[in-house]
Design a protein around this motif. Structure first.
Motif, PDB file in Angstrom:
ATOM      1  N   VAL A 167       0.843  -1.196   0.000  1.00 13.80           N
ATOM      2  CA  VAL A 167       0.000   0.000   0.000  1.00 13.80           C
ATOM      3  C   VAL A 167       0.875   1.241   0.000  1.00 13.80           C
ATOM      4  CG1 VAL A 167      -1.693   1.353   1.310  1.00 13.80           C
ATOM      5  CG2 VAL A 167      -1.927  -1.135   1.176  1.00 13.80           C
ATOM      6  N   ASP A 168       0.599   2.127  -0.935  1.00 19.04           N
ATOM      7  CA  ASP A 168       1.267   3.421  -1.019  1.00 19.04           C
ATOM      8  C   ASP A 168       0.317   4.460  -0.441  1.00 19.04           C
ATOM      9  OD1 ASP A 168       2.485   5.809  -1.642  1.00 19.04           O
ATOM     10  OD2 ASP A 168       2.634   5.434  -3.798  1.00 19.04           O
ATOM     11  N   ILE A 169       0.652   5.011   0.722  1.00 15.06           N
ATOM     12  CA  ILE A 169      -0.253   5.955   1.390  1.00 15.06           C
ATOM     13  C   ILE A 169      -0.445   7.254   0.614  1.00 15.06           C
ATOM     14  CG2 ILE A 169       0.207   5.043   3.695  1.00 15.06           C
ATOM     15  CD1 ILE A 169       2.058   7.581   4.062  1.00 15.06           C
ATOM     16  N   MET A 170       0.400   7.499  -0.381  1.00  9.99           N
ATOM     17  CA  MET A 170       0.268   8.701  -1.203  1.00  9.99           C
ATOM     18  C   MET A 170      -0.780   8.529  -2.298  1.00  9.99           C
ATOM     19  SD  MET A 170       2.759  10.757  -0.040  1.00  9.99           S
ATOM     20  CE  MET A 170       3.570  11.802  -1.263  1.00  9.99           C
ATOM     21  N   ASP A 171      -1.252   7.310  -2.492  1.00  4.90           N
ATOM     22  CA  ASP A 171      -2.152   6.994  -3.587  1.00  4.90           C
ATOM     23  C   ASP A 171      -3.507   6.537  -3.038  1.00  4.90           C
ATOM     24  OD1 ASP A 171      -3.243   4.641  -5.526  1.00  4.90           O
ATOM     25  OD2 ASP A 171      -2.238   6.203  -6.709  1.00  4.90           O
ATOM     26  N   GLU A 172      -4.553   7.279  -3.356  1.00  7.14           N
ATOM     27  CA  GLU A 172      -5.884   6.987  -2.823  1.00  7.14           C
ATOM     28  C   GLU A 172      -6.346   5.577  -3.156  1.00  7.14           C
ATOM     29  OE1 GLU A 172      -9.734   8.693  -1.145  1.00  7.14           O
ATOM     30  OE2 GLU A 172      -7.691   9.468  -1.202  1.00  7.14           O
ATOM     31  N   GLN A 173      -6.226   5.179  -4.404  1.00  4.98           N
ATOM     32  CA  GLN A 173      -6.723   3.870  -4.803  1.00  4.98           C
ATOM     33  C   GLN A 173      -5.934   2.752  -4.149  1.00  4.98           C
ATOM     34  OE1 GLN A 173      -9.609   3.607  -6.677  1.00  4.98           O
ATOM     35  NE2 GLN A 173      -9.468   1.516  -5.887  1.00  4.98           N
ATOM     36  N   SER A 174      -4.641   2.976  -3.957  1.00  9.54           N
ATOM     37  CA  SER A 174      -3.824   1.975  -3.299  1.00  9.54           C
ATOM     38  C   SER A 174      -4.307   1.726  -1.875  1.00  9.54           C
ATOM     39  CB  SER A 174      -2.356   2.418  -3.286  1.00  9.54           C
ATOM     40  OG  SER A 174      -1.540   1.462  -2.637  1.00  9.54           O
ATOM     41  N   GLY A 221     -11.320  -9.615   8.093  1.00 14.96           N
ATOM     42  CA  GLY A 221     -12.533  -9.005   8.612  1.00 14.96           C
ATOM     43  C   GLY A 221     -12.328  -7.514   8.820  1.00 14.96           C
ATOM     44  N   GLN A 222     -13.402  -6.836   9.180  1.00 16.70           N
ATOM     45  CA  GLN A 222     -13.355  -5.391   9.398  1.00 16.70           C
ATOM     46  C   GLN A 222     -12.407  -5.052  10.544  1.00 16.70           C
ATOM     47  OE1 GLN A 222     -14.599  -2.524   7.984  1.00 16.70           O
ATOM     48  NE2 GLN A 222     -13.368  -1.565   9.582  1.00 16.70           N
ATOM     49  N   GLU A 223     -11.456  -4.168  10.273  1.00 20.84           N
ATOM     50  CA  GLU A 223     -10.519  -3.762  11.331  1.00 20.84           C
ATOM     51  C   GLU A 223     -11.241  -2.982  12.416  1.00 20.84           C
ATOM     52  OE1 GLU A 223     -10.661  -0.216   8.614  1.00 20.84           O
ATOM     53  OE2 GLU A 223     -10.487  -2.389   8.303  1.00 20.84           O
ATOM     54  N   ARG A 224     -10.864  -3.259  13.654  1.00 21.98           N
ATOM     55  CA  ARG A 224     -11.381  -2.516  14.799  1.00 21.98           C
ATOM     56  C   ARG A 224     -10.322  -1.564  15.340  1.00 21.98           C
ATOM     57  NH1 ARG A 224     -15.045  -4.892  17.746  1.00 21.98           N
ATOM     58  NH2 ARG A 224     -15.433  -2.788  18.508  1.00 21.98           N
ATOM     59  N   VAL A 225      -9.066  -1.800  14.964  1.00 22.60           N
ATOM     60  CA  VAL A 225      -7.938  -0.972  15.407  1.00 22.60           C
ATOM     61  C   VAL A 225      -7.131  -0.586  14.176  1.00 22.60           C
ATOM     62  CG1 VAL A 225      -5.815  -0.880  16.770  1.00 22.60           C
ATOM     63  CG2 VAL A 225      -7.810  -2.138  17.639  1.00 22.60           C
ATOM     64  N   THR A 226      -6.877   0.708  14.027  1.00 17.86           N
ATOM     65  CA  THR A 226      -6.001   1.186  12.960  1.00 17.86           C
ATOM     66  C   THR A 226      -4.921   2.067  13.570  1.00 17.86           C
ATOM     67  OG1 THR A 226      -7.687   1.096  11.232  1.00 17.86           O
ATOM     68  CG2 THR A 226      -5.859   2.615  10.878  1.00 17.86           C
ATOM     69  N   VAL A 227      -3.686   1.780  13.186  1.00 21.68           N
ATOM     70  CA  VAL A 227      -2.539   2.557  13.655  1.00 21.68           C
ATOM     71  C   VAL A 227      -1.792   3.043  12.419  1.00 21.68           C
ATOM     72  CG1 VAL A 227      -0.426   2.534  15.028  1.00 21.68           C
ATOM     73  CG2 VAL A 227      -2.379   1.113  15.710  1.00 21.68           C
ATOM     74  N   HIS A 228      -1.675   4.350  12.273  1.00 21.12           N
ATOM     75  CA  HIS A 228      -1.055   4.924  11.083  1.00 21.12           C
ATOM     76  C   HIS A 228       0.329   5.460  11.432  1.00 21.12           C
ATOM     77  CE1 HIS A 228      -0.464   6.969   7.350  1.00 21.12           C
ATOM     78  NE2 HIS A 228      -0.570   8.170   7.876  1.00 21.12           N
ATOM     79  N   CYS A 229       1.359   4.753  10.966  1.00 20.27           N
ATOM     80  CA  CYS A 229       2.741   5.150  11.228  1.00 20.27           C
ATOM     81  C   CYS A 229       3.488   5.585   9.969  1.00 20.27           C
ATOM     82  CB  CYS A 229       3.515   4.003  11.879  1.00 20.27           C
ATOM     83  SG  CYS A 229       2.934   3.529  13.513  1.00 20.27           S
ATOM     84  N   ALA A 230       3.017   5.173   8.806  1.00 22.43           N
ATOM     85  CA  ALA A 230       3.727   5.475   7.563  1.00 22.43           C
ATOM     86  C   ALA A 230       3.686   6.967   7.252  1.00 22.43           C
ATOM     87  CB  ALA A 230       3.105   4.690   6.410  1.00 22.43           C
ATOM     88  N   MET A 231       4.725   7.455   6.589  1.00 23.75           N
ATOM     89  CA  MET A 231       4.765   8.867   6.189  1.00 23.75           C
ATOM     90  C   MET A 231       5.806   9.052   5.095  1.00 23.75           C
ATOM     91  SD  MET A 231       7.228  10.896   8.797  1.00 23.75           S
ATOM     92  CE  MET A 231       7.943  11.711   7.372  1.00 23.75           C
ATOM     93  N   ALA A 232       5.729  10.201   4.440  1.00 22.98           N
ATOM     94  CA  ALA A 232       6.745  10.607   3.473  1.00 22.98           C
ATOM     95  C   ALA A 232       6.879  12.118   3.576  1.00 22.98           C
ATOM     96  CB  ALA A 232       6.339  10.206   2.057  1.00 22.98           C
ATOM     97  N   SER A 233       8.114  12.609   3.562  1.00 21.88           N
ATOM     98  CA  SER A 233       8.309  14.047   3.686  1.00 21.88           C
ATOM     99  C   SER A 233       9.684  14.431   3.153  1.00 21.88           C
ATOM    100  CB  SER A 233       8.167  14.498   5.148  1.00 21.88           C
ATOM    101  OG  SER A 233       8.189  15.910   5.250  1.00 21.88           O
ATOM    102  N   LYS A 234       9.945  15.728   3.141  1.00 17.67           N
ATOM    103  CA  LYS A 234      11.258  16.254   2.775  1.00 17.67           C
ATOM    104  C   LYS A 234      11.683  17.247   3.844  1.00 17.67           C
ATOM    105  CE  LYS A 234      10.809  15.521  -2.175  1.00 17.67           C
ATOM    106  NZ  LYS A 234      10.975  16.087  -3.541  1.00 17.67           N
ATOM    107  N   ARG A 235      12.935  17.662   3.766  1.00 13.49           N
ATOM    108  CA  ARG A 235      13.489  18.552   4.774  1.00 13.49           C
ATOM    109  C   ARG A 235      14.058  19.792   4.076  1.00 13.49           C
ATOM    110  NH1 ARG A 235      15.389  18.155  10.056  1.00 13.49           N
ATOM    111  NH2 ARG A 235      17.089  19.577  10.576  1.00 13.49           N
ATOM    112  N   GLY A 236      13.977  20.917   4.755  1.00 11.84           N
ATOM    113  CA  GLY A 236      14.558  22.136   4.204  1.00 11.84           C
ATOM    114  C   GLY A 236      14.074  23.361   4.956  1.00 11.84           C
ATOM    115  N   LYS A 237      14.895  24.385   4.951  1.00 10.84           N
ATOM    116  CA  LYS A 237      14.537  25.651   5.590  1.00 10.84           C
ATOM    117  C   LYS A 237      13.668  26.480   4.648  1.00 10.84           C
ATOM    118  CE  LYS A 237      17.889  27.811   7.696  1.00 10.84           C
ATOM    119  NZ  LYS A 237      19.237  28.405   7.934  1.00 10.84           N
TER     120      LYS A 237
END
Length: 264
Positions: A57-64, A77-93
């Motif tokens: 699953v690519d969290i940047m892509d809705e269909q994914s 089955g239907q999830e009762r617990v969801t934990v979202h840890c994935a992310m993507a970002s960049k760094r800069g001033k």
């Protein structure tokens, strides 16, 4: 919400670091865990180790993400617990010195947009799609609770450092989702919370131990107590507590050994 054997859970970013520890801890409670990640090799391996399932699953892509939830629900089955840890970002001033041309240059809007997509919008995407599935499921306890969603923010949401204008502000946005979303979902019996981890000994940070041992020692010493980086298992312990305690709702937790990040 009592975590019962056979209950389904989804963990994004479950192929490494905080997500891996969370998936492992939930599986230890008897839950069937679906790992969402783009790291196929480790995702498959860790899912097999905990008796769960892996979904690319690519969290940047809705269909994914839509497809990932559909596949996970078909398997567990239907999830009762969801934990979202994935992310993507960049760094800069916001503004940096251009050594080649001289003068200041601006952090491109496109780079900020990438971070907003990878942190804030992805958090809304995962949480809202999970909530939609939860809302259409049967309530199973006396409180009418259908599920728990936990998002991962960061201490940078409150202590954003130099060069973290993208990361800090978008993680603050994740915290900003929590209360209004919890209120939006209260009549469906769905809780929403976030955790703001400090400096944790994830694989990315552990790589510094050999590359720059002096910096590693400084990072450990910077934590008031205990004077070390956090263990992913400590993050996962809080994840389990949030999922299992029905009265925790609309809250943002700092988990940081009392650290307050300096400007740089």
């Amino acid at each position: 919400m009592k975590l019962e054997s056979g209950m389904a859970a989804v963990v994004t970013g479950g192929a490494s670091g905080l997500g891996h520890a969370s998936a492992k801890a939930l599986a230890a409670q008897g839950l069937k865990v679906a790992i969402f990640d783009i790291n196929d090799e480790d995702g498959e391996k860790y899912a097999a180790e905990i008796g769960g399932t892996f979904h690319h699953v690519d969290i940047m892509d809705e269909q994914s993400v839509v497809d990932g939830f559909a596949a996970a629900r078909a398997a567990n089955g239907q999830e009762r617990v969801t934990v979202h840890c994935a992310m993507a970002s960049k760094r800069g001033k916001t503004l940096g010195w251009d050594k080649e041309k001289g003068g200041y240059k601006r952090l491109p809007t496109e780079e900020y947009e990438f971070g907003a997509q990878g942190i804030l919008i992805a958090s809304y995407r995962v949480a809202s799609l999970s909530a939609l599935g939860m809302a259409n499921s049967e309530a199973v306890n006396e409180d009418g609770e259908r599920g728990s969603i936990t998002l991962t923010a960061s201490v940078a949401a409150q202590d954003g450092q130099i060069g973290q204008v993208i990361y800090g502000s978008c993680k603050a946005g994740v915290n900003g989702l929590v209360l209004p979303m919890a209120r939006d979902l209260m009549d469906m019996g769905i809780r929403v919370n976030s955790v703001m981890p400090g400096i944790f000994a994830t694989p990315l940070m552990l790589g510094m131990k050999d590359r720059n041992p002096q910096m590693w020692d400084q990072l450990n010493a910077s934590v008031p107590f205990p004077k070390r980086l956090g263990h992913p298992e400590e993050f996962a312990s809080l994840i389990v507590q949030i999922a299992s305690n029905s009265y925790i709702n609309g809250h943002q937790f700092r988990l940081d050994g009392a650290i307050r990040m300096p400007p740089r």
